[in-house]
Motif scaffolding. Sequence first.
Motif, mmCIF file in Angstrom:
data_model
loop_
_atom_site.group_PDB
_atom_site.id
_atom_site.type_symbol
_atom_site.label_atom_id
_atom_site.label_comp_id
_atom_site.label_asym_id
_atom_site.label_seq_id
_atom_site.Cartn_x
_atom_site.Cartn_y
_atom_site.Cartn_z
ATOM 1 N N LEU D 86 0.815 -1.223 0.000
ATOM 2 C CA LEU D 86 0.000 0.000 0.000
ATOM 3 C C LEU D 86 0.842 1.263 0.000
ATOM 4 O O LEU D 86 0.485 2.254 -0.648
ATOM 5 C CB LEU D 86 -0.915 0.035 1.229
ATOM 6 C CG LEU D 86 -2.235 -0.728 1.141
ATOM 7 C CD1 LEU D 86 -2.975 -0.585 2.460
ATOM 8 C CD2 LEU D 86 -3.097 -0.199 -0.011
ATOM 9 N N GLU D 87 1.919 1.221 0.746
ATOM 10 C CA GLU D 87 2.742 2.421 0.860
ATOM 11 C C GLU D 87 3.414 2.737 -0.479
ATOM 12 O O GLU D 87 3.426 3.881 -0.935
ATOM 13 C CB GLU D 87 3.790 2.190 1.941
ATOM 14 C CG GLU D 87 4.330 3.455 2.521
ATOM 15 C CD GLU D 87 5.389 3.162 3.578
ATOM 16 O OE1 GLU D 87 5.171 2.266 4.431
ATOM 17 O OE2 GLU D 87 6.443 3.815 3.530
ATOM 18 N N ALA D 89 2.336 1.665 -3.389
ATOM 19 C CA ALA D 89 1.270 2.010 -4.332
ATOM 20 C C ALA D 89 0.884 3.476 -4.193
ATOM 21 O O ALA D 89 0.651 4.169 -5.187
ATOM 22 C CB ALA D 89 0.043 1.113 -4.094
ATOM 23 N N LEU D 90 0.848 3.944 -2.953
ATOM 24 C CA LEU D 90 0.474 5.336 -2.715
ATOM 25 C C LEU D 90 1.563 6.292 -3.225
ATOM 26 O O LEU D 90 1.258 7.304 -3.859
ATOM 27 C CB LEU D 90 0.210 5.569 -1.225
ATOM 28 C CG LEU D 90 -0.269 6.969 -0.846
ATOM 29 C CD1 LEU D 90 -1.542 7.342 -1.578
ATOM 30 C CD2 LEU D 90 -0.505 7.056 0.672
ATOM 31 N N GLU D 92 3.633 5.756 -5.614
ATOM 32 C CA GLU D 92 3.541 5.693 -7.084
ATOM 33 C C GLU D 92 2.389 6.582 -7.583
ATOM 34 O O GLU D 92 2.514 7.288 -8.582
ATOM 35 C CB GLU D 92 3.295 4.220 -7.445
ATOM 36 C CG GLU D 92 3.295 3.860 -8.899
ATOM 37 C CD GLU D 92 2.931 2.375 -9.073
ATOM 38 O OE1 GLU D 92 3.494 1.504 -8.349
ATOM 39 O OE2 GLU D 92 2.042 2.081 -9.904
#
Lengths: 118, 118, 118, 118
Positions: D86-87, D89-90, D92
């Motif tokens: 998630l981290e 992905a965020l 990015e």
Amino acid sequence: MTIRELQDTLAHFARERDRVQFHTPKNLAMALTGETGEVLELFRWLTPEQSNALTSQPEGARALRHESADVFAYLLGLADVTGIDLEEALAERIELNRHRYPVVLAYGCAEKYTNLGE
Amino acid sequence: MTIRELQDTLAHFARERDRVQFHTPKNLAMALTGETGEVLELFRWLTPEQSNALTSQPEGARALRHESADVFAYLLGLADVTGIDLEEALAERIELNRHRYPVVLAYGCAEKYTNLGE
Amino acid sequence: MTIRELQDTLAHFARERDRVQFHTPKNLAMALTGETGEVLELFRWLTPEQSNALTSQPEGARALRHESADVFAYLLGLADVTGIDLEEALAERIELNRHRYPVVLAYGCAEKYTNLGE
Amino acid sequence: MTIRELQDTLAHFARERDRVQFHTPKNLAMALTGETGEVLELFRWLTPEQSNALTSQPEGARALRHESADVFAYLLGLADVTGIDLEEALAERIELNRHRYPVVLAYGCAEKYTNLGE
């Protein structure tokens, strides 16, 4: 058209394209909510006043008409495959809410019925 | 009842309780999606087969009937305050989808129209 | 990065673009749900098995990564503007659920806690 | 705790109760959206100002803290079972949005990037 006729049209459309296999109640519930998410996206950054005005512009009106139709289509589909009579269900719900939200207690108030009269 | 009559019944209910003030398009879009979220919660842990069987039990049928009626009520309300004719919008949408999803390309396929025929 | 640092990065992004004005809790709640609707749309027609396999393909993985990031961004934003400590809130919730769902009653069961042990 | 540690705690909770069987990506996406629907329900009838004030009252703060924690839990669970960081992905996503929403074009504007600079 009646609700039944709208449902028959949609069911015919799905059968012609061999899509009935995808239309489990679970999947239709997901599709329904996906479409209401698209309705939300039209309104998310608008002030209350701007939200009132959305459909006074052709582009906003068209977008909401399309998304509302998609919501309606999946709601009709879900009711169809699960054997729910939407009109009857709504009449039953209104009757229940008449008791839950008596005018004298609910007037001008947006509280849930469980909090009324406190 | 026609869709118009259902909307009039709901509008009367809201006026009697002085709730029209809460019914901006934005708020109704939120209420609509909140209710589809409750439909989702009935199905989230079910297998496809269990989702097919939900309404064969009285408790499941009642729950889905209530939640579907709530979704329908807010969809009717949203269409009412924004001047959208749901039946017309749906007919327009079906017509559009006939072109987007021709039987020969869409048969047995759940892809979005933008991915068909690839 | 910590959750606080992620929130600061997002807040800086919004301030730079003068978008803080749109980020009321209400609007962020709508944006959050709009994004979960997009997550739903990736899965709506998939069987359970296909849903397990979605991220084994690059295109599916990328789509879910993007939508999950959007959900995360709005959840962080909502928590930020409302002063909620997400990590603390989650710890509190897990502790509550330990009591609501004791292993002996909840084992292998997807029922809500109010229906356990019936 | 790091995001990984939060996910491990949640995964342990699910394993102890033999609930991993329910946690397909599809089901977790539904649960996630069901919970954001509950967040929506807290805000649906509030004015922007009332939505700003919700968490200044203990009851409103508690309700939003609980619902936000539920959203966070299912988002963490979905990312965990699908192998999404998630981290990352965020990060990015933020990088992508820097390009999509340059300050000079996006300043003070809530339009989608595809409509900027028109």
